[in-house]
Design an enzyme around this catalytic site. Structure first.
Site, mmCIF file in Angstrom:
data_model
loop_
_atom_site.group_PDB
_atom_site.id
_atom_site.type_symbol
_atom_site.label_atom_id
_atom_site.label_comp_id
_atom_site.label_asym_id
_atom_site.label_seq_id
_atom_site.Cartn_x
_atom_site.Cartn_y
_atom_site.Cartn_z
ATOM 1 N N GLY A 155 0.819 -1.213 0.000
ATOM 2 C CA GLY A 155 0.000 0.000 0.000
ATOM 3 C C GLY A 155 0.851 1.259 0.000
ATOM 4 C CG MET A 184 -1.860 9.898 4.289
ATOM 5 S SD MET A 184 -3.148 10.975 4.922
ATOM 6 C CE MET A 184 -4.101 9.871 5.940
ATOM 7 C CB SER A 231 -9.599 1.994 11.137
ATOM 8 O OG SER A 231 -10.580 2.928 11.490
ATOM 9 C CB SER A 232 -10.181 4.505 15.971
ATOM 10 O OG SER A 232 -10.623 5.465 15.041
ATOM 11 C CB CYS A 233 -14.220 2.706 12.422
ATOM 12 S SG CYS A 233 -13.571 1.663 11.133
ATOM 13 C CE1 TYR A 280 -10.904 0.510 5.889
ATOM 14 C CE2 TYR A 280 -11.275 1.506 8.029
ATOM 15 C CZ TYR A 280 -10.431 1.197 6.990
ATOM 16 O OH TYR A 280 -9.115 1.575 7.043
ATOM 17 C CE LYS A 319 -8.261 -1.720 7.403
ATOM 18 N NZ LYS A 319 -6.935 -2.084 6.862
ATOM 19 C CG LEU A 370 -4.068 7.845 10.509
ATOM 20 C CD1 LEU A 370 -3.411 6.714 9.719
ATOM 21 C CD2 LEU A 370 -3.206 8.240 11.703
ATOM 22 C CG HIS A 401 -10.992 10.112 6.128
ATOM 23 N ND1 HIS A 401 -10.114 9.425 5.326
ATOM 24 C CD2 HIS A 401 -11.692 9.180 6.807
ATOM 25 C CE1 HIS A 401 -10.279 8.123 5.506
ATOM 26 N NE2 HIS A 401 -11.232 7.946 6.404
ATOM 27 N NE ARG A 414 -15.322 10.747 13.657
ATOM 28 C CZ ARG A 414 -16.548 10.681 14.181
ATOM 29 N NH1 ARG A 414 -16.767 11.002 15.441
ATOM 30 N NH2 ARG A 414 -17.562 10.280 13.446
ATOM 31 C CG ASP A 428 -23.604 14.320 13.461
ATOM 32 O OD1 ASP A 428 -23.108 15.134 12.662
ATOM 33 O OD2 ASP A 428 -24.341 14.652 14.411
#
Ligand code: GFB
Length: 312
Positions: A15, A19, A111-113, A140, A144, A170, A183, A213, A273
């Site tokens: 990847g 980013m 990811s934090s999700c 997602y 993860k 990020l 994002h 966030r 939201d």
């Protein structure tokens, strides 16, 4: 292995165009190791045979698994197949190929999700799988979570030294600034910049502005991942964050200040939201000897600079 050395190792950044991957490549220039990358045209990471063949040929010793289909709240909500299927395939193929080809150490990025929508804040690592997910990004998140479990399963069944890092939201150079799929941070930078150029009276923010966030500059994230690669070896994933959060409204005000846009902030309440808050506990990574070094205003200003230089 604790105190694992990547010196003179062949380190695959999967990847590398993204980013996070590009930040990892930059960070690894400071290490005495050989960085391996492969282009999308050469290997489709969703293709098991292609991933196996490339890994067998290139023989990486170390893997940073930063390849993923990513996007903001609207993209997550609109393309569930891409976010679930693509990510399942990418992570399963790379983790399996890494094991099959004797990779010494692998770090999977999530990811934090992954955490429940209403997890207690700040969110500690063992809050995983204690409640229902946020519906806008459950596709997602499920992919993860499967990635974390896959890395754990190779450790449990085969003793593989596979770890997982869970970064917070990020931002930084190389981000996606497309307003439909990005994002919040790159979206606001772009909106404020364009509003300033057009002399607009307003800037439009999705949702109520009330969600909170936590943001981390991608160079801090890359540094944390290298730190974990060298010093952490265990089942449980590790949160990678700053330990501080802001409301979306506060973020918008900060972006407007940095960009120099003085208009009014208006809300598009037809947009979601998402999770009310997802501040992760940074206790574990701090106890492992790492903390971020780029504060939000400084990181944002640098990212705005990058955006202006790369806008075309
Ligand atoms: O960054 P974002 O898209 O992702 O949105 P999430 C964060 C918050 O900013 C949401 C608001 O409350 C948005 O409604 N927001 C305000 C905006 N204006 C904008 C705008 O112009 N664009 C965008 N995109 N948001 C994603 C997950 O969740 O975060 C992924 O969907 C992943 O799975 C990623 O975990 C880190 O933080 O809500």
């Amino acid at each position: 292995m604790m105190n694992y050395s990547i010196e003179r190792k062949r380190v695959w950044v999967a990847g590398h165009r993204g980013m996070v991957g590009s930040a990892l490549v930059r960070r690894l220039q400071l290490e005495n190791c050989e960085v391996l990358t492969v282009s999308r045209s050469e290997v489709d990471l969703k293709d098991q045979m292609a991933v196996r063949a490339w890994t067998a040929r290139e023989k990486p010793d170390v893997v940073f698994l930063a390849a993923a289909k990513v996007g903001g709240i609207l993209a997550n909500d609109s393309y569930p197949v891409d976010f679930l299927y693509d990510n399942l395939m990418i992570e399963a193929n790379i983790i399996e190929a890494a094991f099959r080809n004797g990779v010494e150490k692998l770090c999977f990025l999530g990811s934090s999700c992954i955490y429940p929508k209403f997890a207690e804040q700040p969110i500690v690592e063992n809050a995983l799988l204690t409640g229902a997910l946020e519906p806008t990004n459950e596709w997602y998140a499920i992919a993860k979570i499967a990635g974390i479990k896959l890395a754990q399963s190779y450790r449990k069944q085969h003793g593989a030294d596979f770890i997982s890092a869970m970064p917070t939201n990020l931002y930084g150079p190389g981000d996606n600034f497309d307003l439909n799929s990005s994002h919040v941070m790159p979206a606001l930078i772009r909106k404020a910049h364009e509003a300033k150029l057009r002399n607009d009276k307003t800037i439009t923010v999705w949702g109520t502005g009330k969600p909170r966030r936590e943001f981390l500059h991608v160079d801090d994230c890359a540094d944390a991942c290298v730190h974990l690669m060298k010093s952490y070896s265990d089942f449980e994933h590790v949160n990678v964050g700053s330990g501080e959060d802001v409301t979306i409204l506060e973020l918008t005000q900060l972006v407007c200040e940095v960009v120099g846009f003085k208009g009014e902030i208006v809300h598009d309440l037809s947009k979601p939201d998402g999770t009310p808050r997802k501040l992760m506990s940074a206790d574990k990574i701090r106890s492992l000897g790492w903390k971020p070094s780029i504060d939000l205003r400084e990181g944002l200003a640098a990212t705005y600079g990058w955006f202006k230089a790369n806008i075309n």
